[in-house]
Design a protein around this motif. Structure first.
Motif, PDB file in Angstrom:
ATOM      1  N   ARG A  49       0.833  -1.199   0.000  1.00 14.96           N
ATOM      2  CA  ARG A  49       0.000   0.000   0.000  1.00 14.96           C
ATOM      3  C   ARG A  49       0.868   1.249   0.000  1.00 14.96           C
ATOM      4  NH1 ARG A  49      -3.982  -1.823   4.725  1.00 14.96           N
ATOM      5  NH2 ARG A  49      -5.292  -3.246   3.555  1.00 14.96           N
ATOM      6  N   TRP A 160       3.882  13.206   0.330  1.00 15.85           N
ATOM      7  CA  TRP A 160       2.971  14.228   0.863  1.00 15.85           C
ATOM      8  C   TRP A 160       3.614  15.613   0.837  1.00 15.85           C
ATOM      9  CZ3 TRP A 160      -1.955  14.179   0.960  1.00 15.85           C
ATOM     10  CH2 TRP A 160      -2.671  12.996   1.158  1.00 15.85           C
ATOM     11  N   LEU A 163       2.873  16.830  -2.572  1.00 13.98           N
ATOM     12  CA  LEU A 163       1.454  17.142  -2.800  1.00 13.98           C
ATOM     13  C   LEU A 163       0.989  18.356  -2.004  1.00 13.98           C
ATOM     14  CD1 LEU A 163      -0.186  13.583  -2.854  1.00 13.98           C
ATOM     15  CD2 LEU A 163      -0.277  15.272  -4.702  1.00 13.98           C
ATOM     16  N   ASN A 197      12.143  10.965 -10.217  1.00 11.74           N
ATOM     17  CA  ASN A 197      10.813  10.388  -9.974  1.00 11.74           C
ATOM     18  C   ASN A 197      10.630  10.207  -8.461  1.00 11.74           C
ATOM     19  OD1 ASN A 197      12.096   8.026  -9.218  1.00 11.74           O
ATOM     20  ND2 ASN A 197      11.982   7.153 -11.277  1.00 11.74           N
ATOM     21  N   GLN A 239      -2.304  14.138  10.512  1.00 13.23           N
ATOM     22  CA  GLN A 239      -1.375  13.058  10.164  1.00 13.23           C
ATOM     23  C   GLN A 239      -1.532  12.632   8.707  1.00 13.23           C
ATOM     24  OE1 GLN A 239      -1.535   9.825  12.960  1.00 13.23           O
ATOM     25  NE2 GLN A 239      -0.411   8.444  11.612  1.00 13.23           N
ATOM     26  N   PHE A 241      -1.267   9.669   5.853  1.00 15.97           N
ATOM     27  CA  PHE A 241      -1.359   8.207   5.767  1.00 15.97           C
ATOM     28  C   PHE A 241      -0.930   7.777   4.371  1.00 15.97           C
ATOM     29  CE2 PHE A 241      -4.225   9.425   9.171  1.00 15.97           C
ATOM     30  CZ  PHE A 241      -3.941   8.488  10.155  1.00 15.97           C
ATOM     31  N   VAL A 242      -0.892   6.491   4.193  1.00 14.67           N
ATOM     32  CA  VAL A 242      -0.514   5.936   2.885  1.00 14.67           C
ATOM     33  C   VAL A 242      -1.434   6.520   1.807  1.00 14.67           C
ATOM     34  CG1 VAL A 242      -0.456   3.808   1.528  1.00 14.67           C
ATOM     35  CG2 VAL A 242       0.365   3.827   3.895  1.00 14.67           C
ATOM     36  N   LEU A 243      -0.851   6.881   0.694  1.00 12.41           N
ATOM     37  CA  LEU A 243      -1.641   7.488  -0.376  1.00 12.41           C
ATOM     38  C   LEU A 243      -2.657   6.497  -0.944  1.00 12.41           C
ATOM     39  CD1 LEU A 243       0.997   9.413  -2.527  1.00 12.41           C
ATOM     40  CD2 LEU A 243      -0.729  10.390  -1.037  1.00 12.41           C
ATOM     41  N   ALA A 244      -3.869   6.974  -1.141  1.00 11.39           N
ATOM     42  CA  ALA A 244      -4.873   6.182  -1.851  1.00 11.39           C
ATOM     43  C   ALA A 244      -4.457   6.112  -3.321  1.00 11.39           C
ATOM     44  CB  ALA A 244      -6.243   6.856  -1.717  1.00 11.39           C
ATOM     45  N   PRO A 245      -4.889   5.078  -4.050  1.00  6.66           N
ATOM     46  CA  PRO A 245      -4.473   4.964  -5.457  1.00  6.66           C
ATOM     47  C   PRO A 245      -4.762   6.231  -6.273  1.00  6.66           C
ATOM     48  CG  PRO A 245      -5.515   2.936  -4.754  1.00  6.66           C
ATOM     49  CD  PRO A 245      -5.661   3.899  -3.605  1.00  6.66           C
ATOM     50  N   ALA A 246      -5.902   6.854  -6.044  1.00  6.62           N
ATOM     51  CA  ALA A 246      -6.240   8.046  -6.828  1.00  6.62           C
ATOM     52  C   ALA A 246      -5.262   9.190  -6.555  1.00  6.62           C
ATOM     53  CB  ALA A 246      -7.664   8.497  -6.512  1.00  6.62           C
ATOM     54  N   LEU A 247      -4.830   9.304  -5.313  1.00  2.00           N
ATOM     55  CA  LEU A 247      -3.888  10.372  -4.953  1.00  2.00           C
ATOM     56  C   LEU A 247      -2.497  10.046  -5.478  1.00  2.00           C
ATOM     57  CD1 LEU A 247      -4.600  12.928  -3.084  1.00  2.00           C
ATOM     58  CD2 LEU A 247      -6.328  11.164  -3.231  1.00  2.00           C
ATOM     59  N   GLU A 249      -1.915   8.448  -8.228  1.00  2.00           N
ATOM     60  CA  GLU A 249      -1.963   8.785  -9.657  1.00  2.00           C
ATOM     61  C   GLU A 249      -1.879  10.298  -9.849  1.00  2.00           C
ATOM     62  OE1 GLU A 249      -5.409   6.905 -11.365  1.00  2.00           O
ATOM     63  OE2 GLU A 249      -4.847   5.000 -10.453  1.00  2.00           O
ATOM     64  N   LEU A 250      -2.529  11.012  -8.976  1.00  2.00           N
ATOM     65  CA  LEU A 250      -2.480  12.472  -9.041  1.00  2.00           C
ATOM     66  C   LEU A 250      -1.042  12.969  -8.868  1.00  2.00           C
ATOM     67  CD1 LEU A 250      -4.331  15.057  -9.063  1.00  2.00           C
ATOM     68  CD2 LEU A 250      -4.175  14.969  -6.587  1.00  2.00           C
ATOM     69  N   TRP A 252       1.693  11.367  -9.575  1.00  2.00           N
ATOM     70  CA  TRP A 252       2.413  11.049 -10.819  1.00  2.00           C
ATOM     71  C   TRP A 252       2.123  12.094 -11.900  1.00  2.00           C
ATOM     72  CZ3 TRP A 252       4.863   6.945 -13.691  1.00  2.00           C
ATOM     73  CH2 TRP A 252       5.602   6.102 -12.867  1.00  2.00           C
TER      74      TRP A 252
END
Lengths: 271, 376
Positions: A49, A160, A163, A197, A239, A241-247, A249-250, A252
Motif C-alpha cells: 500500500r 505528501w 502534494l 521520480n 497526520q 497516511f498511505v496514499l490512496a491509489p487516486a492520490l 496517480e495524481l 504522478w
C-alpha cells in the motif's frame, strides 16, 4: 550508559547498514543491533500500500531487465565504499551483537535494550515504538523522518511533501509516543532534480537521513544533544497516511510541476 | 526527462475511469429502482423479497443526485427522471405541507414525518434551483413552513418522529433542507426554527466530540449512517448560515476521528459507534462509509487539505470494492449493500436506494475534487 543501539526493519536494509558503518568509521559503532522481524502478511500488505503495487512491479521489472534506473542510495553506498549487503554479516565482521526479534516492543527486545543502557538509540525501522521501548531506551531514540516536521508527519512523507507544497526535507527528531511529534533536532533540505521520480526523491531523503543520523548519534555519544525545543513547532498537523491509489496517480500526473515548485520552497541546509 | 507515467488526461487515469464506471453502474441501478418503484424509487432490493415499495423520503433526496449525475454523465434523461420523481412526490404532499413517513405500500397509513418531509424538501429545492417552475419552490416552502410551525421554542418536534417522543440529533439533516428553503425563498421563520433545532443539537456534543442522540435509538450504538447525517447536517447548515464556529466546528473532532479510523483500516469504518466511541466493528455500514466521505470532502472544500481527500478516497474505494458493477443479476448490479458483509446489522441482506444515492454523490464529489487538483 555506554553505547548505541540500532534498530532495523530487515537484515538487508541498506540504509541501516550505511548508518552502522558510518558510526563505525567515526569510532562509535553500535553495540547492539535489533532487527525486528519482518515479513508478516500485514507488513507485506503495508509495504504494497505504501509504495503502490505498480511501483514495486516496475522496480522488479527494471531489476530483471538490468535497468534499475538512478538510485541516490546506491550511489551513496558506492561513494562511501560500503559493499556489505547484510546487517548480520556486517555485525559478525565487526563483532557487534545483532539479534532478530519478532516484535520490537516485546519483552525480550526491551530487556536487551535496557541492559545495553544506550546513550542513544537510532531508529532505522522495525515498526512503531511503544512506551515500553522508549522507556527502556531512556527516551533517547532518534529518527530521520523524510518530511518537514511538524507540517508533514506520518506515512509517505516524501510524497505528501510534494502534494502539500511543503519543502522536501528530512527532520531528525526524538521519538515519543506520538506519530512524529517528538522534539526536533535538525531539519535538512533535500534538493529535487527535474528528472527525479518519486523513488529517487524518496532515496534522496534517505541518504540525507543517513548522514544526519550518524552525525547526531556521534554528537550524542559525546554528550552534545541539541534539540530545537526553543522553537515552538505549533500544534501537530493532521497526520499523513498511505496514499490512496487516486492520490498516487495524481502525484504522478503533477510530478513535474510539483518538483518545479520545490525550487521555490527548498529548505537551505543548516550550518 | 520528467517521468509522469503514461496518463494523458486526468479522466483517463485508472482511478478516474474506475470511479466513472462505478458512478454509471450506481446511477443505472437507481434508475432501475425507479422503474420498480411505481412512481417513486423502490426503497431497496433483497434476494428474499425482491424490490420493495417506493420510499418517498429517499426518492426526495435522490433527486439532487440524479440532477448532478445528469451533468457528470452527460445524460439528460436523468434530469427528466428527477422531474418525474418530483412530480410523484408533489402528489403525495399533504395540504398542510408534510409528506408521509415510511414506505408507500398498498394500504399503508399516511402519517406526517418530520425527517422524511425534510429530505423531500431537499429534492424540491434542487428542482426549484434548476428551473423556474414555481411548483417546486412552493412545495418546498409549504413543507418547510410546516416544519417551522410544528417545532417548539426549543427546536423540538412533538409529533412526526420516527420514534415517538424522540428527537434524534440527526435532525441537523432536517435543519439543512429548511435552511436551503430559507436560502431559496428568504423565509426567516423557517431559518429561525432551523437554528433553534441546530443549537439544541450542538449543545448535546460530548467532550469526546460525539453528539448524544445521533442514532435511531437513545442509548444504543449509532450507525455511521446516522452519525454522518448528523455531521453533514451541521456542515451544510454552517455553510448556509455562514457561521462555521457555531455549527461547523463542533463536528470537526468527530470527523477527524472517523477519518483517522478509516485511514488506518484502509477505508473500512466500523458499522456503528457508541457515544464514547466504542466501535461495533464486526460489519461496516457502507452507506455511512460513503456519507462520511462526503462529509470529509465538504469539510475539505472549506479547508483545502489533500489529506482529507485521501481519507475520502479510501472510504469510497472500500465501497467500490464491495459493489458489483458487472455480471450477476440485474437487480444487484450497481447496487450497494447496506452492510459489509451483507448480513451485517444495518439493512440486513438488503440493497437500499440511499446507499446507492450516497455512493453516487461521493463518487461525483471526489471526481470533481481530483479533477480540480489535477488542473492546477
Amino acid at each position: 550508559m555506554s553505547g548505541i543501539v540500532l534498530t532495523a526493519g530487515y537484515d538487508r536494509a541498506p540504509h541501516s547498514i550505511a548508518v552502522a558503518e558510518g558510526l563505525r568509521r567515526l569510532g562509535c559503532p553500535p553495540t547492539l543491533i535489533l532487527i525486528a522481524y519482518p515479513m508478516t502478511v500485514a507488513r507485506v500488505r503495508t509495504i504494497l500500500r505504501s509504495r503502490g503495487s505498480g511501483a514495486i512491479l516496475r522496480y522488479l521489472r527494471r531489476r530483471a531487465d538490468g535497468t534499475a534506473g538512478p538510485s541516490p542510495l546506491a550511489d551513496h553506498l558506492a561513494a562511501a565504499d560500503i559493499s556489505e549487503k547484510s546487517l548480520r554479516a556486517w555485525a559478525k565482521r565487526w563483532n557487534v551483537r545483532c539479534l532478530s526479534v519478532g516484535d520490537i516492543n516485546a519483552a525480550g527486545g526491551l530487556r536487551l535494550v535496557k541492559s545495553a543502557e544506550p546513550l542513544v538509540t537510532i531508529y532505522t525501522g522495525g515498526g512503531i515504538l511503544r512506551r515500553g521501548f522508549l522507556d527502556a531506551a531512556g527516551r533517547r531514540v532518534i529518527n530521520a523522518h523524510s518530511g518537514p516536521l511538524p507540517a508533514v508527519r506520518g506515512m509517505n512523507a516524501c510524497e505528501w511533501s510534494l502534494l502539500l507544497g511543503e519543502p522536501l526535507s528530512v527532520t531528525i527528531h526524538l521519538i515519543d509516543e506520538g506519530i512524529d511529534t517528538g522534539a526536533i533536532i535538525e531539519r535538512i533540505g533535500v534538493t529535487a532534480q527535474p528528472s527525479d521520480n518519486v523513488s529517487v526523491l524518496r532515496e534522496r531523503c534517505v541518504v540525507a537521513g543517513i548522514d544526519a543520523l550518524v552525525r547526531h548519534a556521534h554528537l550524542m555519544v559525546q554528550g552534545r544533544l541539541h534539540t530545537r525545543e526553543e522553537e515552538d513547532p505549533g500544534p501537530p498537523q493532521r497526520q499523513c497516511f498511505v496514499l490512496a491509489p487516486a492520490l498516487r496517480e495524481l502525484l504522478w500526473r503533477r510530478l513535474p510541476d510539483l518538483v518545479a515548485r520545490q525550487r521555490h520552497l527548498a529548505v537551505k541546509p543548516e550550518e | 526527462m520528467i517521468r509522469t507515467g503514461n496518463l494523458s488526461t486526468v479522466d483517463d487515469s485508472v482511478s478516474m475511469l474506475r470511479y466513472q464506471a462505478h458512478l454509471r453502474a450506481t446511477v443505472d441501478w437507481i434508475r432501475r429502482s425507479i422503474e420498480h418503484g411505481g412512481g417513486g424509487s423502490a426503497a431497496h432490493f433483497s434476494y428474499l423479497h425482491g424490490w420493495s415499495a417506493p420510499y418517498p423520503e429517499t426518492s426526495g433526496y435522490i433527486i439532487p443526485t440524479l440532477l448532478d449525475a445528469a451533468a457528470h454523465l452527460e445524460d439528460d434523461t436523468l434530469a427528466a427522471t428527477a422531474e418525474k420523481l418530483g412530480a410523484w412526490l408533489l402528489g403525495l404532499q399533504h395540504e398542510d405541507g408534510w409528506w408521509p413517513g415510511g414506505l408507500l405500500g398498498r394500504g399503508a397509513e399516511r402519517k406526517p414525518s418530520i425527517f422524511n418531509s425534510a429530505q423531500i424538501i431537499d429534492g424540491m429545492v434542487a428542482l426549484a434551483r434548476r428551473n423556474t417552475d414555481d411548483r417546486w419552490r412552493d412545495a418546498a416552502l409549504k413543507g418547510a413552513l410546516w416544519l417551522a410551525r410544528t417545532a417548539d421554542h426549543q427546536g423540538l418536534w412533538q409529533g412526526g418522529n420516527y420514534r415517538e417522543g424522540y428527537n434524534p440529533s440527526y435532525y441537523t439533516q432536517v435543519a439543512w433542507p429548511m435552511l436551503q428553503t430559507w436560502d431559496l425563498t428568504g423565509a426567516d421563520e423557517v431559518r429561525d426554527a432551523a437554528v433553534r433545532a441546530l443549537k439544541r443539537i450542538v449543545a448535546l456534543r460530548t467532550p469526546q466530540g460525539s453528539i448524544e442522540g445521533w442514532g435511531f435509538d437513545s442509548g444504543r450504538a449509532a450507525y455511521t449512517h446516522t452519525i454522518a447525517y448528523t455531521l453533514r447536517g451541521l456542515i451544510e447548515s454552517a455553510l448556509l448560515l455562514n457561521d462555521w464556529e457555531a455549527f461547523g466546528e463542533p463536528c470537526v473532532a468527530a470527523l477527524e476521528r472517523l477519518n483517522r479510523k478509516g485511514e488506518l483500516a484502509n477505508g473500512r469504518l466500523p458499522g456503528a459507534y457508541f457515544e464514547d466511541w466504542r466501535a461495533v466493528d464486526w460489519y461496516s455500514c457502507l452507506t455511512g462509509n460513503a456519507q462520511i466521505a462526503l462529509c470529509l470532502l465538504r469539510l475539505e472544500q472549506r479547508e483545502p487539505d489533500l489529506r482529507l481527500v485521501n481519507g475520502a478516497a479510501k472510504l469510497v474505494d472500500y465501497v467500490c470494492k464491495r459493489q458489483r458493477i458487472k455480471g450477476g443479476i440485474e437487480s444487484t448490479r450497481g447496487a450497494v449493500a447496506g452492510s459489509s458483509p451483507p448480513w451485517g446489522r444495518y439493512m440486513f441482506m438488503r440493497y437500499p436506494n440511499w446507499a446507492a444515492k450516497y455512493h453516487a454523490d461521493a463518487l461525483m464529489l471526489l471526481r470533481t475534487r481530483l479533477r480540480s487538483e489535477a488542473a492546477l
